[in-house]
Design a protein around this motif. Structure first.
Motif, PDB file in Angstrom:
ATOM      1  N   GLN A   1      -2.283  -2.328   4.934  1.00 44.50           N
ATOM      2  CA  GLN A   1      -3.522  -1.669   5.390  1.00 44.50           C
ATOM      3  C   GLN A   1      -4.507  -1.053   4.395  1.00 44.50           C
ATOM      4  OE1 GLN A   1      -3.799  -0.839   8.981  1.00 44.50           O
ATOM      5  NE2 GLN A   1      -2.528  -2.632   8.993  1.00 44.50           N
ATOM      6  N   SER A   2      -4.142  -0.692   3.311  1.00 39.00           N
ATOM      7  CA  SER A   2      -4.835  -0.421   2.233  1.00 39.00           C
ATOM      8  C   SER A   2      -4.804  -1.845   1.293  1.00 39.00           C
ATOM      9  CB  SER A   2      -4.389   0.742   1.478  1.00 39.00           C
ATOM     10  OG  SER A   2      -2.890   0.588   1.076  1.00 39.00           O
ATOM     11  N   GLN A   3      -5.982  -1.634   0.513  1.00 42.02           N
ATOM     12  CA  GLN A   3      -6.027  -2.932  -0.434  1.00 42.02           C
ATOM     13  C   GLN A   3      -4.904  -2.736  -1.568  1.00 42.02           C
ATOM     14  OE1 GLN A   3      -9.992  -4.691  -0.587  1.00 42.02           O
ATOM     15  NE2 GLN A   3     -10.587  -2.496  -0.901  1.00 42.02           N
TER      16      GLN A   3
ATOM     17  N   ARG B   1       2.790   0.300   7.263  1.00 43.59           N
ATOM     18  CA  ARG B   1       2.820   0.547   5.904  1.00 43.59           C
ATOM     19  C   ARG B   1       4.025  -0.264   5.607  1.00 43.59           C
ATOM     20  NH1 ARG B   1       0.205   3.927   2.178  1.00 43.59           N
ATOM     21  NH2 ARG B   1      -1.017   5.200   3.532  1.00 43.59           N
TER      22      ARG B   1
ATOM     23  N   ASP C   1      -6.070   0.959  -3.633  1.00 45.14           N
ATOM     24  CA  ASP C   1      -6.899   2.050  -3.219  1.00 45.14           C
ATOM     25  C   ASP C   1      -6.299   3.357  -2.654  1.00 45.14           C
ATOM     26  OD1 ASP C   1      -6.777   0.676  -1.015  1.00 45.14           O
ATOM     27  OD2 ASP C   1      -8.837   0.402  -0.567  1.00 45.14           O
ATOM     28  N   ALA C   2      -5.248   3.205  -2.112  1.00 47.15           N
ATOM     29  CA  ALA C   2      -4.451   4.500  -1.691  1.00 47.15           C
ATOM     30  C   ALA C   2      -3.560   4.709  -2.601  1.00 47.15           C
ATOM     31  CB  ALA C   2      -4.000   4.093  -0.223  1.00 47.15           C
ATOM     32  N   ILE C   3      -3.371   6.057  -2.869  1.00 47.58           N
ATOM     33  CA  ILE C   3      -2.614   6.723  -3.875  1.00 47.58           C
ATOM     34  C   ILE C   3      -0.970   6.388  -3.519  1.00 47.58           C
ATOM     35  CG2 ILE C   3      -2.624   9.196  -3.019  1.00 47.58           C
ATOM     36  CD1 ILE C   3      -3.066   8.172  -7.025  1.00 47.58           C
TER      37      ILE C   3
END
Lengths: 143, 406
Positions: free
Chosen positions: A52-54, A117, A73-75
């Motif tokens: 879902q995030s890159q 996720r 790009d997501a922590i």
């Protein structure tokens, strides 16, 4: 260290946390400490689909071992990928392919990631194992 | 008169759920709304007392089920103020309603070189069907751009209409920005050129009065599940004169008049567009949800939800680094935001663990995210059972997420 040894290390680290906020704080720390990826690899070619995030993932084969670098790009995703790299990097393709990754269940990581996720997690693991398989076939002549 | 939110909350059993040992705060109403006991009971009662295949039998139950189903159709007509019950077509949802028009209207009226106008703020369901239909029919799809505040650029729209424009398809309310589009004006402009207009009403019907005749929409689409009714049922409203000219979308079941070995003649409206056994329980649910909304009062719901939006906007803006997406003067009760450079998924995970359901990501509007150059947003969307206290909890959760992630 072998993969099962690293896994037990992670399990004992996670057992110190009382609630999920602490676990997230730890994942965030891991996300921040993930070594920077060469921006050269942050292209569609290295992008994992299904997240879902890159997430970008790259691997190299040196002296019988596989070495991974990654970024997101997501922590929190960076934290998760950092854990996976810790388990898989500097291991042989055979060991990577054989790894059952019980730590994901025992730390509650898999359960506590939302299904989207969790799909992303599966996609990352699949991609890492795919690298191992390709290296095994290419450099070790096994099929 | 005070809005009876506690009484309403008591009708929605799921709202007393605890998640991660905290009372659930449900702010994902733009994705789907929860169902009141009245709707849940209507479905159960249908199966306990009325279940039967409709339009087929002459026996007691079949007649009763058919009457109930057709009554639901007319209740829906009254709800959106349509002219005739046969202009109400049951579908699986907004998406199928739009696909029906794209396929059927497209086949009949869209040819090579024609143009269809939509906007950059559309949900994929009012975007991909047109894109694919235009690709297939060698037509051009044009997009109305946005102004800074998330309103449609009406000047650009005006200039976009050409002699080749065959259809305009826009949303009533943006599921990301909350903008309430000036549908009356959009439709009036298109009608000056005899162009029909389809309105995606998925985000509108449960939150404001909708009058399809007053707005003069040619097609109006919405879903049951976003208006306190079950999933798997939706509505296509179409003006009779358009529906009459359009070929059937799916074949089989009650959509036929007579079937021969060599050909088939088709049923009249609305049955022509309702192939297969329909979702009768869904229709019962929609009928009951409409009654529930009517008893509560759409105007009061609208006013109360505007209060929630106002309070949420004010409270969220107290947090440093909050960026709102969608600040149009006419907005529905949803709020999309980002904070600092935090990824919406990261924030969403923390907010979830604090017992609050918000939506994060591209919200099924990837072209819009590309247009805004952001990976997605965090969206809190409100319904008439939400409260200011719940908004306070969201604000605390957002602060906590920011503290952890920055």
């Amino acid at each position: 260290m072998t993969i099962p040894e690293i896994e037990s290390q992670i399990i004992s680290e996670f057992s110190l946390f009382e609630d999920w906020m602490d676990k997230y704080n730890y994942l965030i720390e891991l996300g921040k400490s993930l070594p920077l990826m060469d921006p050269h690899y942050k292209t569609d070619q290295y992008l994992i689909s299904g997240c879902q995030s890159q997430v970008w993932l790259q691997a190299e084969y040196r002296d019988g071992k596989v070495f991974f670098t990654a970024d997101s790009d997501a922590i929190i995703t960076r934290g998760i990928v950092n854990l996976l790299i810790r388990v898989f990097t500097d291991q042989s393709p055979r060991d990577i392919l054989d790894a059952g990754l019980a730590f994901l269940e025992q730390t509650g990581l898999r359960e506590h990631l939302s299904p989207t996720r969790s799909n992303g997690l599966n996609a990352m693991i699949k991609q890492m194992k795919l690298y191992a398989l390709v290296f095994q076939q290419k450099y070790e002549g096994k099929s | 008169m005070v809005f009876p939110v506690e009484k309403i909350r008591a009708d929605f059993p799921i709202l007393s759920t605890r998640v991660y040992n905290k009372p659930l705060v449900y702010f994902d109403n733009a994705a789907t709304t929860q169902k009141p006991l009245q709707v849940i009971r209507a479905i159960t009662e249908y199966y306990e007392k009325e279940n039967c295949n409709i339009h087929r039998g002459v026996h007691f139950l079949s007649v009763r089920a058919t009457e109930a189903y057709e009554d639901a159709r007319c209740v829906i007509r009254d709800f959106i103020h349509a002219k005739s019950c046969h202009e109400i077509i049951f579908t699986r949802g907004t998406t199928e309603s739009i696909n029906l028009v794209a396929a059927s209207f497209g086949k009949q009226f869209i040819h090579e070189g024609d143009e269809v106008i939509t906007s950059v703020m559309e949900h994929h369901s009012n975007f991909v069907p047109w894109q694919q239909m235009c690709l297939e029919r060698k037509a051009t799809l044009k997009f109305i751009p946005l102004l800074e505040d998330g309103s449609l650029d009406m000047d650009a729209y005006r200039e976009m209409i050409t002699p080749n424009t065959r259809l305009v398809a826009v949303t009533h309310i943006s599921n990301v920005l909350g903008t309430i589009n000036p549908v009356n004006e959009i439709i009036a402009l298109a009608h000056q050129h005899n162009i029909p207009v389809l309105i995606d009403g998925a985000q509108a019907v449960a939150h404001m009065n909708v009058d399809v005749q007053e707005m003069d929409a040619d097609f109006y689409c919405f879903s049951g599940h976003k208006m306190y009714a079950p999933m798997g049922i939706g509505i296509l409203y179409g003006k009779e004169r358009w529906l009459e000219q359009m070929p059937p979308y799916q074949m089989g079941g009650e959509m036929i008049k007579e079937v021969f070995f060599t050909h088939t003649t088709f049923n009249e409206l609305p049955f022509k567009f309702e192939a297969g056994t329909p979702n009768v329980e869904g229709a019962m649910g929609v009928r009951t949800a409409i009654r529930y909304l009517g008893e509560t009062g759409m105007d009061r719901i609208d006013a109360y939800e505007k209060e929630l939006l106002g309070y949420a906007t004010q409270r969220l803006l107290e947090i440093d680094g909050i960026q709102l997406y969608g600040t149009a003067p006419h907005k529905a009760s949803l709020i999309s935001f980002l904070m600092n450079n935090i990824h919406p998924y990261d924030a969403g995970m923390i907010i979830d663990k604090l017992g609050i359901a918000v939506r994060t990501g591209h919200l099924c509007a990837q072209p819009l995210m590309e247009y805004l150059k952001i990976p997605g947003t965090i969206r809190a969307s409100f319904a008439f059972y939400n409260t200011n206290e719940e908004i306070d909890r969201l604000v605390e959760a957002v602060k906590k997420a920011k503290e952890m992630l920055l």
